[in-house]
Motif scaffolding. Structure first.
Motif, short mmCIF file in Angstrom:
data_model
loop_
_atom_site.label_atom_id
_atom_site.label_comp_id
_atom_site.label_asym_id
_atom_site.label_seq_id
_atom_site.Cartn_x
_atom_site.Cartn_y
_atom_site.Cartn_z
N LEU A 111 0.83 -1.21 0.00
CA LEU A 111 0.00 0.00 0.00
C LEU A 111 0.86 1.25 0.00
N LEU A 112 1.95 1.23 0.73
CA LEU A 112 2.85 2.38 0.73
C LEU A 112 3.42 2.63 -0.67
N ARG A 113 3.71 1.56 -1.41
CA ARG A 113 4.26 1.71 -2.75
C ARG A 113 3.28 2.38 -3.70
N THR A 114 1.98 2.22 -3.44
CA THR A 114 0.97 2.78 -4.35
C THR A 114 0.62 4.23 -4.05
N ILE B 188 -0.09 11.71 7.05
CA ILE B 188 -0.49 11.49 5.66
C ILE B 188 -0.49 10.01 5.29
N GLU B 189 0.65 9.34 5.44
CA GLU B 189 0.80 7.99 4.90
C GLU B 189 0.07 6.93 5.73
N LEU B 190 0.29 6.92 7.04
CA LEU B 190 -0.31 5.87 7.86
C LEU B 190 -1.84 5.86 7.80
N PRO B 191 -2.53 7.01 7.84
CA PRO B 191 -3.99 6.94 7.71
C PRO B 191 -4.44 6.32 6.39
N LEU B 192 -3.66 6.50 5.32
CA LEU B 192 -4.03 5.96 4.02
C LEU B 192 -3.77 4.45 3.91
N VAL B 193 -2.92 3.93 4.79
CA VAL B 193 -2.64 2.48 4.76
C VAL B 193 -3.16 1.81 6.03
N ARG C 21 -1.58 -9.75 -3.65
CA ARG C 21 -0.76 -9.13 -4.69
C ARG C 21 0.34 -8.31 -4.01
N GLY C 22 1.55 -8.77 -4.17
CA GLY C 22 2.67 -8.06 -3.60
C GLY C 22 2.94 -8.41 -2.17
#
Length: 564
Positions: free
Chosen positions: A453-456, A479-484, A561-562
């Motif tokens: 998820l971080l890669r996307t 920013i990042e952790l809430p999105l993943v 996936r991944g």
């Protein structure tokens, strides 16, 4: 990052290094005699390692043969319940292996489900326990879904345009499949087969329960050496086994890296309806599809469904049925009442169910506190571009290649027995050692759920936050952790489920202590009474089932996936 590295060194690399030192240090002097004795002994090379590799090879073949039709069914057909069935392919990572072993004992034992059916039909009974076929079938139960999962993901990444081009150039459907589809599936099949071989080569609870010491693999033999306090011999065997596992894991990582880069932006083939004449949900076959080939296909699918039912459903159903069956075959709660009675009247040295449940939940919570931050930080680190990232990624995934028995032996010989630090002997209690072992085995699953998820994520999001004055850490948290977050929750569920079901290192570290967990309790009951063991196994099934629900809810859409 420094704290994560320190924990990883303290609870994984140092214990594993302790095992390596034990293999070359005897009575205070350095010697390679233990290693030489293992590498030159016909008994060790043929009887132990040879048999271990042989059963792993057979188990891998059985898993691939059983898993590939499942991948074909999931990738090429549309039917009600398809997504649920696909989600079930994650079960090998959350279902405790000792529970699977109990299910197979309940199925293939002298008084098991299989023989009950044979007696009812007037047929002679069979004895499959403590045989190689029982071990191979149980390993296929565990690893065929893994093969199906990785192959399904690859099959769905095959570009339909390439197949259409081959057909337009005159290739038959069979030729197009052979020349276009098969080459794109082979890396995924290799990944699944390699992982299966690694897992079955280091299999412990299933072999211990279904094969015993008569069919001892290297893991079982290491455990027997630990019980006999032959630590140098156990360490030498563990070093050779770890070297083999690391080599195979390296091959897996290479194949996985190629697979991750393939299939991006492909237009998948439309799936056909499982029922001829209805048409697929994505543009399948037409109404005149009831030809001989389609009928034969559905007959084959029906036969495969019966095999799946026998291999995957019957053992778990047998465990539940045995837990509810009395001595005369009647429905009874006597085995659950035994657990309650053992809890009330059991002596301090006896295994009681409530401490096992409490310990499992406590160790699971402790594992979450350690594994989730470690896994998230490793995911962040391994998705950044810097020199040496591949080395860091490999080092962070090393716990996947080292068996729980080796980690448990290292923790036992190192932190549990104590280590001298600046003249002070530091020791770690059994409970903390168990949590450390569980966290080491669990955090890579957190990493593998969060990293994809971080890669996307769009890097411009972080750049915008940084341009507004946010620090790198603030951008990560805000920013990042809430999105993943979904990946973090799924990884946490993985970590908890792995801790609840972990047996290999726990049985070493809980030996002679009160730190036994539900899987250890199941194994200890199995040595005396099958009924209470199956009742305890059902309680374990309930807890791991809840973990699976969380994983499927938050991680099912991407974990194939991944990640895992």
């Amino acid at each position: 990052m420094v704290a994560t590295a320190f924990v990883l060194v303290a609870v994984f690399y140092y214990p594993v290094a302790t095992v390596f030192v034990d293999s070359v240090l005897v009575d205070g002097r350095v010697t390679i005699e233990p290693l030489v004795s293992v590498l030159t002994s016909r008994f060790y090379l043929v009887e132990i390692f040879g048999f271990t590799a042989y059963q792993a090879l057979l188990s891998t073949v059985a898993s691939v043969v059983l898993g590939l039709p499942g991948a074909w069914l999931l990738a090429r057909f549309e039917f009600p319940g398809r997504e649920t069935l696909r989600s079930l392919t994650i079960l090998p990572f959350v279902m405790p292996s000792i529970m699977v072993a109990i299910g197979f004992v309940a199925t293939f034992g002298q008084n098991g489900t299989l023989n009950a059916v044979l007696r009812a039909l007037g047929l002679p009974t069979v004895e499959l326990l403590f045989t190689l076929p029982a071990i191979v079938i149980a390993h296929a139960f565990y690893n065929a879904p893994l093969v199906a999962r990785v192959t399904t993901a690859a099959w769905e990444s095959v570009d339909a345009s390439a197949i259409e081009t081959a057909r337009s150039l005159g290739a038959s459907p069979t030729r197009a499949f052979r020349d276009v589809v098969v080459p794109q599936l082979l890396p995924a099949v290799a990944v699944g087969a390699t992982l299966t071989f690694v897992f079955t080569f280091a299999s412990f609870p299933i072999v211990l329960a279904l094969g015993g010491f008569r069919l001892a693999t290297v893991e079982v033999f290491i455990y027997s050496r630990i019980q006999n306090l032959a630590y140098a011999e156990a360490a030498s065997l563990a070093v050779v086994e770890t070297a083999v596992s690391l080599g195979l894991t390296y091959l897996y990582l290479r194949y996985e890296g190629r697979q991750r880069a393939s299939g991006q932006g492909a237009r998948p083939q439309p799936r056909r309806s499982l029922w001829p004449g209805r048409g697929g949900a994505e543009g399948g076959i037409g109404a005149d599809a009831w030809d001989l080939r389609e009928i034969a296909t559905r007959v084959g699918i029906a036969a495969y469904a019966l095999v799946v039912l026998a291999v995957f459903v019957v053992p778990i159903a047998s465990m539940v049925l045995t837990s509810l069956t009395g001595p005369e075959g009647e429905l009874s709660l006597r085995h659950y009442r035994f657990l309650l009675e053992r809890q009330r009247t059991g002596a301090a040295y006896q295994v009681r169910p409530l401490p096992a449940i409490e310990n499992s939940l406590l160790f699971g919570a402790g594992t979450l506190l350690v594994a989730v931050p470690m896994g998230v930080l490793m995911a962040v680190l391994t998705t950044r571009d810097f020199r040496g990232r591949a080395v860091v990624d490999a080092l962070s995934m090393a716990p996947l290649a080292v068996s729980g028995i080796v980690v448990g032996l290292g923790l036992l010989r190192g932190l549990v027995f104590g280590v001298e630090v600046f003249g002070t002997r530091l020791t770690v209690t059994g409970a903390l050692a168990v949590v450390a072992a569980h966290a080491v085995g669990a955090y890579p699953f957190v990493t593998r759920n969060v990293a994809p998820l971080l890669r996307t994520l769009d890097p411009r999001l972080v750049e915008s936050a940084r341009s507004l004055g946010a620090s790198r850490a603030r951008a990560l948290v805000d920013i990042e952790l809430p999105l993943v977050a979904a990946g973090v929750v799924a990884g946490a569920a993985f970590a908890f489920a792995i801790s609840i079901g972990e047996f290999d290192s726990t049985v070493v570290l809980a030996e002679g202590s009160t730190s036994y967990t539900m899987p250890v309790a199941v194994e200890r009951y199995l040595g005396r009474r099958l009924g209470p063991a199956t009742a305890m196994g059902c309680l374990l099934l309930l807890v791991t089932g809840l973990s699976f629900v969380v994983i499927e809810r938050f991680g099912g859409q991407y974990s194939g996936r991944g990640g895992f």
